[in-house]
Design an enzyme around this catalytic site. Structure first.
Site, short mmCIF file in Angstrom:
data_model
loop_
_atom_site.label_atom_id
_atom_site.label_comp_id
_atom_site.label_asym_id
_atom_site.label_seq_id
_atom_site.Cartn_x
_atom_site.Cartn_y
_atom_site.Cartn_z
N ASN A 145 48.08 48.63 34.35
CA ASN A 145 47.66 47.67 33.33
C ASN A 145 46.50 48.18 32.45
OD1 ASN A 145 45.71 47.44 35.30
ND2 ASN A 145 45.72 45.21 35.41
N HIS A 148 40.49 48.29 33.79
CA HIS A 148 39.82 47.39 34.75
C HIS A 148 38.50 46.96 34.11
CE1 HIS A 148 37.74 45.95 38.36
NE2 HIS A 148 36.69 46.63 37.90
#
Ligand code: CMP
Length: 171
Positions: A145, A148
């Site tokens: 993704n 962070h």
């Protein structure tokens, strides 16, 4: 006459203290809202060579990158960093993944940096992330993704200290 001058002096003192009070409050608000947060550009994003595009999002939003380094970490180091997720089903996978390629660790500074960075990143799962966020535009799935970001100011301090010494934070 003495009575009038006493009232005048008292009024001036009250006015001076009021002004001082306003200044103190304003300083407190500024101190509270200026924050630092840890950001990591993950292996999927470094593999795509898009660290500059991601950094541009932070800078356009008013966050300043006050420290940054491109590193590789071991699975054991990733395990320590993600220790709060030790009991979660995804723990082993995220630790393996974060040690699978280069990452860029960085410290972002600005007004409400923790929350602002989370808004710029978008939801953890790119499929649920808002249009225009980093994870929506660059993320592949909940693990790959792209980035962070610390979830609170308290954790930001812990996460920043994990990767950086105070000497490396150049404001
Ligand atoms: P990050 O913000 O780095 O924090 C922990 C990471 O675990 C998270 O982003 C995701 O990349 C990853 N992860 C994998 N599966 C899940 C899940 N089911 N829920 C939350 N995070 C997950």
């Amino acid at each position: 006459m003495k009575f009038l001058s006493d009232i005048l002096v008292a009024s001036l003192l009250f006015f001076a203290f009021s002004l001082q009070g306003i200044d103190i409050n304003r300083t407190n608000i500024e101190e509270i809202s200026e924050q630092r947060t840890l950001s990591i550009i993950k292996p999927d994003a470094t593999a795509k060579n898009i660290t500059g595009s991601i950094n541009a999002r932070f800078e356009q939003a008013g966050l300043k990158i006050i420290a940054q380094k491109r590193i590789c970490i071991t699975q054991e180091q990733a395990g320590k960093f993600y220790a709060v997720h030790r009991e979660k089903a995804f723990y082993d996978n995220i630790c393996k993944y974060m040690s699978s390629g280069p990452i860029v660790v960085q410290v972002l500074q600005g007004i409400n940096a923790v929350l602002k960075n989370r808004e710029i990143m978008g939801a953890t799962n790119p499929a649920n992330a808002a249009i225009g966020t980093i994870r929506r535009d660059f993320g592949e799935n909940i693990e790959h993704n792209a980035v962070h970001g610390s979830d609170s100011e308290e954790n930001a301090a812990i996460e920043i200290a994990f990767f950086f010494s105070s000497l490396e934070l150049i404001d």
